[in-house]
Structures are given as structure tokens and as C-alpha cells.
Motif scaffolding. Structure first.
Motif, PDB file in Angstrom:
ATOM      1  N   ALA A 139       0.826  -1.202   0.000  1.00  0.00           N
ATOM      2  CA  ALA A 139       0.000   0.000   0.000  1.00  0.00           C
ATOM      3  C   ALA A 139       0.865   1.258   0.000  1.00  0.00           C
ATOM      4  N   LEU A 140       1.951   1.235   0.776  1.00  0.00           N
ATOM      5  CA  LEU A 140       2.831   2.400   0.836  1.00  0.00           C
ATOM      6  C   LEU A 140       3.603   2.605  -0.466  1.00  0.00           C
ATOM      7  N   SER A 141       3.915   1.498  -1.159  1.00  0.00           N
ATOM      8  CA  SER A 141       4.669   1.616  -2.406  1.00  0.00           C
ATOM      9  C   SER A 141       3.897   2.398  -3.466  1.00  0.00           C
ATOM     10  N   LYS A 142       2.575   2.416  -3.346  1.00  0.00           N
ATOM     11  CA  LYS A 142       1.763   3.183  -4.294  1.00  0.00           C
ATOM     12  C   LYS A 142       1.803   4.677  -3.975  1.00  0.00           C
ATOM     13  N   LYS A 143       2.118   4.985  -2.718  1.00  0.00           N
ATOM     14  CA  LYS A 143       2.205   6.387  -2.307  1.00  0.00           C
ATOM     15  C   LYS A 143       3.623   6.930  -2.440  1.00  0.00           C
ATOM     16  N   LEU A 213      11.413 -11.931 -14.081  1.00  0.00           N
ATOM     17  CA  LEU A 213      11.760 -10.522 -13.891  1.00  0.00           C
ATOM     18  C   LEU A 213      13.179 -10.192 -14.344  1.00  0.00           C
ATOM     19  N   VAL A 214      13.810 -11.104 -15.068  1.00  0.00           N
ATOM     20  CA  VAL A 214      15.210 -10.905 -15.463  1.00  0.00           C
ATOM     21  C   VAL A 214      15.390  -9.594 -16.224  1.00  0.00           C
ATOM     22  N   LYS A 215      14.540  -9.344 -17.200  1.00  0.00           N
ATOM     23  CA  LYS A 215      14.664  -8.122 -17.999  1.00  0.00           C
ATOM     24  C   LYS A 215      14.482  -6.885 -17.129  1.00  0.00           C
ATOM     25  N   SER A 216      13.493  -6.915 -16.239  1.00  0.00           N
ATOM     26  CA  SER A 216      13.239  -5.766 -15.365  1.00  0.00           C
ATOM     27  C   SER A 216      14.397  -5.530 -14.412  1.00  0.00           C
ATOM     28  N   LEU A 217      14.948  -6.604 -13.847  1.00  0.00           N
ATOM     29  CA  LEU A 217      16.057  -6.465 -12.909  1.00  0.00           C
ATOM     30  C   LEU A 217      17.304  -5.921 -13.603  1.00  0.00           C
ATOM     31  N   ASN A 218      17.571  -6.393 -14.810  1.00  0.00           N
ATOM     32  CA  ASN A 218      18.725  -5.884 -15.555  1.00  0.00           C
ATOM     33  C   ASN A 218      18.550  -4.406 -15.889  1.00  0.00           C
ATOM     34  N   ALA A 219      17.325  -4.031 -16.275  1.00  0.00           N
ATOM     35  CA  ALA A 219      17.063  -2.628 -16.607  1.00  0.00           C
ATOM     36  C   ALA A 219      17.153  -1.753 -15.370  1.00  0.00           C
ATOM     37  N   ILE A 232       9.804  -0.786 -19.661  1.00  0.00           N
ATOM     38  CA  ILE A 232       9.557  -1.421 -18.364  1.00  0.00           C
ATOM     39  C   ILE A 232       8.582  -0.568 -17.557  1.00  0.00           C
ATOM     40  N   ASN A 233       7.500  -1.168 -17.121  1.00  0.00           N
ATOM     41  CA  ASN A 233       6.547  -0.494 -16.241  1.00  0.00           C
ATOM     42  C   ASN A 233       7.120  -0.529 -14.830  1.00  0.00           C
ATOM     43  N   MET A 234       7.595   0.606 -14.344  1.00  0.00           N
ATOM     44  CA  MET A 234       8.337   0.644 -13.096  1.00  0.00           C
ATOM     45  C   MET A 234       7.482   0.210 -11.902  1.00  0.00           C
ATOM     46  N   LYS A 235       6.262   0.696 -11.816  1.00  0.00           N
ATOM     47  CA  LYS A 235       5.410   0.339 -10.687  1.00  0.00           C
ATOM     48  C   LYS A 235       5.084  -1.151 -10.691  1.00  0.00           C
ATOM     49  N   ARG A 236       4.762  -1.668 -11.877  1.00  0.00           N
ATOM     50  CA  ARG A 236       4.431  -3.090 -11.966  1.00  0.00           C
ATOM     51  C   ARG A 236       5.644  -3.947 -11.642  1.00  0.00           C
ATOM     52  N   ALA A 237       6.809  -3.567 -12.153  1.00  0.00           N
ATOM     53  CA  ALA A 237       8.029  -4.336 -11.892  1.00  0.00           C
ATOM     54  C   ALA A 237       8.361  -4.318 -10.408  1.00  0.00           C
ATOM     55  N   ARG A 238       8.216  -3.155  -9.771  1.00  0.00           N
ATOM     56  CA  ARG A 238       8.506  -3.063  -8.336  1.00  0.00           C
ATOM     57  C   ARG A 238       7.559  -3.948  -7.532  1.00  0.00           C
ATOM     58  N   PHE A 239       6.297  -3.981  -7.927  1.00  0.00           N
ATOM     59  CA  PHE A 239       5.328  -4.835  -7.236  1.00  0.00           C
ATOM     60  C   PHE A 239       5.745  -6.297  -7.305  1.00  0.00           C
TER      61      PHE A 239
END
Length: 336
Positions: A139-143, A213-219, A232-239
């Protein structure tokens, strides 16, 4: 990168796995262990039960727990771009510890119906504690748009839950507090085959998410702007990164207790060995490295030649602390 260097890890894994099976309070010749593992009859019938129901489950627990914590640590260090981030950086282990403390120190918490908690009760409580903290962080990650703020909030949640546990310890009885403290030392030898199967299933889920998540982690290693520029969708990747790390950390904590330093130290040791930042290579090698380190720590904890067993957290701290010091010295100019 030296393409042959990573071969050291699988070889060490096989060697330490065999050595781990051969050690214990009951001396079993290695030849007899091989005979038992290949389906033959041993000289002593009890040896078969010891190997399959105690030593094998413990060795497999080492492999699963070490690999999961190391992978979780790698993801956290990549997400926060912080060399000192670990699996418990989001407060997940602290949430599990709080929930378990409510079980063990039930009288102090006013919960009188849980006087004799069983392993499944403890595992479920730890899972609920991890899940609760995960939902809060989600919930906090969205804020919070930046990862540094999320990191600080995670550390503060960990500090807050630890303070509640301290209050419970202060007002609880000595025997209740002792039971809880023993759990916090960590344990790798208490799982049966059913519990091991559940742990393996949970960690398989978390590991599968990480592999996707290999591509997201490398990016992520190259910065937010680069990651966004390649789609890369940053919010989606972080989730998904937080979810994967939470599943891996929560699963291990639920069944083995909070085990420190493995997830923090192993990614650095593996990167020093294989010399790459490509997560397609790092993910499997870090998992093998975590399994190797956990097997090694478990061997040391058994005090070869003695019937005593040291807490696994004491050994992981002895090995992990020098690695952390090395990381700090090596990254003396690192931004915190």
C-alpha cells in the motif's frame, strides 16, 4: 567473465551435500549412506530412518532456504540499488517475529488458548506476520514514488515491530521467552517431508516470479530512465519484485525462523566470483551460492566430533559479518 568460474559452485554444492549427510550425532559410514541412497539395505535398519527422515530433510532444507534467501537478497539489492539491502529490509522477518512472539508469549499477550503451539501453528503465524507487513509495504509503495523512502519505511516498520516484541519479552514468563528466543536462533533440522514439500512449493512460486523478472532487474540496474525507455513499467516491476522477495523470505522464515546475513552476503560473494551483473546468470548462480553457504554453515554448526549443535544464526553471522564489513570498505563512497 571467466566462464568456468561458476562451475565451482555446483561442485561445492555436491561436495557439501554429501558431507552434510555424513555428519551427525550417530556415526554412519559414508559407504552405508551411499548404499541407503541407492536403495540398498544398510547394516543397521535405524540408519535408513536417520538418513532419509533426518539428515536428508535437513540437507534439502539448507538448499531450499539458502537459495531462497540469497535470491531474495539479490532482488532487494537490485531494487534499492543498495549493497547493504537484504531480505529483511522490508520488515518481513520482523513481522513474522512479531506474530510468532504473540504465539509463544501468549499469556503476556492475553491469548490463553495457545499454550502448546505446534510447528504448523508457528508456520501459519509467521506467514500471516509476513503477509501483513507485505500488504502494508504494498500500500505504501503506491504512495512512495522513490525506493529510498520505501527502504526507510521498511526499516522503521522493522524497528516498530521489534519494540513490541521487546515489550512482550519484558512482561512474559521466562519459559515463554526462552521458547521464542530458541525460535529466533533459526533451525534447519525440524522439517518433515510434508513441511519440506510445502516449503519447496512456496519457494518454487517465488523463484518462478523472479525468473520472469530478469529483464526488469537488468534494466533496474541501469536506472529508472533507461528502464522506462525500453518499456519497463516501473510500478508493476517493483510490485512483482517485492512480491517475489516477500514469498521467498516469508516461506523460509515460516518454517526455519529468521536466518540472517545469508541473503545479504551471498549476492556479493557470487558477483565477486562470476564477475557479471546479468541477472539471467546471477539468479541461478546466487541460488546455488546460497545453498552452498547454508550447507557450509550447517556443517559448522554441528561441531564435527561433538554431539552439540550451535544455532544456525550464530554461524551465519560469523560468516556474513566479515562480508558486510568487506562490502562497506569496498564501497566506502557508496551513497546511503
Amino acid at each position: 567473465m571467466n566462464n568456468n568460474r561458476w562451475l565451482l559452485l555446483p561442485l561445492l554444492l555436491i561436495l557439501l551435500f554429501g558431507l552434510n549427510l555424513s555428519l551427525g550425532s550417530v556415526h554412519i559410514p559414508f559407504k552405508e549412506i551411499v548404499t541407503i541412497l541407492t536403495g540398498g539395505e544398510s547394516s543397521e535398519p535405524i540408519w535408513r530412518d536417520i538418513v532419509w527422515n533426518f539428515r536428508m530433510t535437513k540437507a534439502l532444507t539448507c538448499i531450499l532456504a539458502g537459495g531462497a534467501l540469497a535470491l531474495s537478497g539479490l532482488q532487494m539489492q537490485t531494487l534499492f540499488r543498495n549493497a547493504l539491502a537484504g531480505p529483511d529490509v522490508l520488515g518481513l522477518s520482523s513481522g513474522a517475529s512479531l506474530a510468532v512472539s504473540l504465539i509463544f508469549m501468549s499469556q503476556a499477550a492475553g491469548i490463553s488458548f495457545l499454550r502448546t503451539p505446534n510447528p504448523w501453528t508457528v508456520a501459519i503465524a509467521a506467514t500471516l506476520g509476513c503477509t501483513g507487513v507485505f500488504l502494508i509495504m504494498l500500500a505504501l509503495s503506491k504512495k512512495l514514488l522513490d525506493n529510498v523512502s520505501l527502504l526507510i519505511v521498511g526499516l522503521m516498520i522493522g524497528a516498530g515491530t521489534s519494540s513490541i516484541v521487546s515489550v512482550l519479552q519484558y512482561i512474559s514468563r521466562a519459559e515463554e521467552m526462552q521458547t521464542y528466543l530458541i525460535w529466533t536462533f533459526g533451525s534447519l533440522g525440524g522439517l518433515n517431508w510434508t513441511e519440506l514439500l510445502v516449503l519447496a512449493s512456496v519457494l518454487l512460486l517465488g523463484g518462478s516470479i523472479a525468473l520472469g523478472l530478469v529483464k526488469s532487474l537488468n534494466a533496474w540496474m541501469l536506472g529508472d530512465n533507461y528502464a522506462a525507455s525500453i518499456g519497463i513499467n516501473m510500478k508493476r516491476a517493483r510490485f512483482w519484485i517485492i512480491l517475489s522477495a516477500s514469498i521467498l523470505t516469508g516461506g523460509v522464515t515460516a518454517f526455519c525462523g529468521p536466518i540472517a546475513f545469508v541473503g545479504l552476503a551471498v549476492p556479493h560473494l557470487v558477483k565477486f566470483l562470476v564477475k557479471t551483473t546479468n541477472h539471467k546468470i546471477l539468479i541461478p548462480t546466487v541460488m546455488i551460492g546460497g545453498s552452498v553457504l547454508m550447507l557450509f554453515c550447517d556443517i559448522l554448526s554441528q561441531l564435527p566430533g561433538s554431539t552439540q549443535v550451535l544455532p544456525i544464526n550464530a554461524i551465519t553471522a560469523l560468516i556474513g559479518a566479515p562480508v558486510v564489513i568487506w562490502v562497506i570498505v569496498r564501497h566506502s563512497k557508496m551513497r546511503v
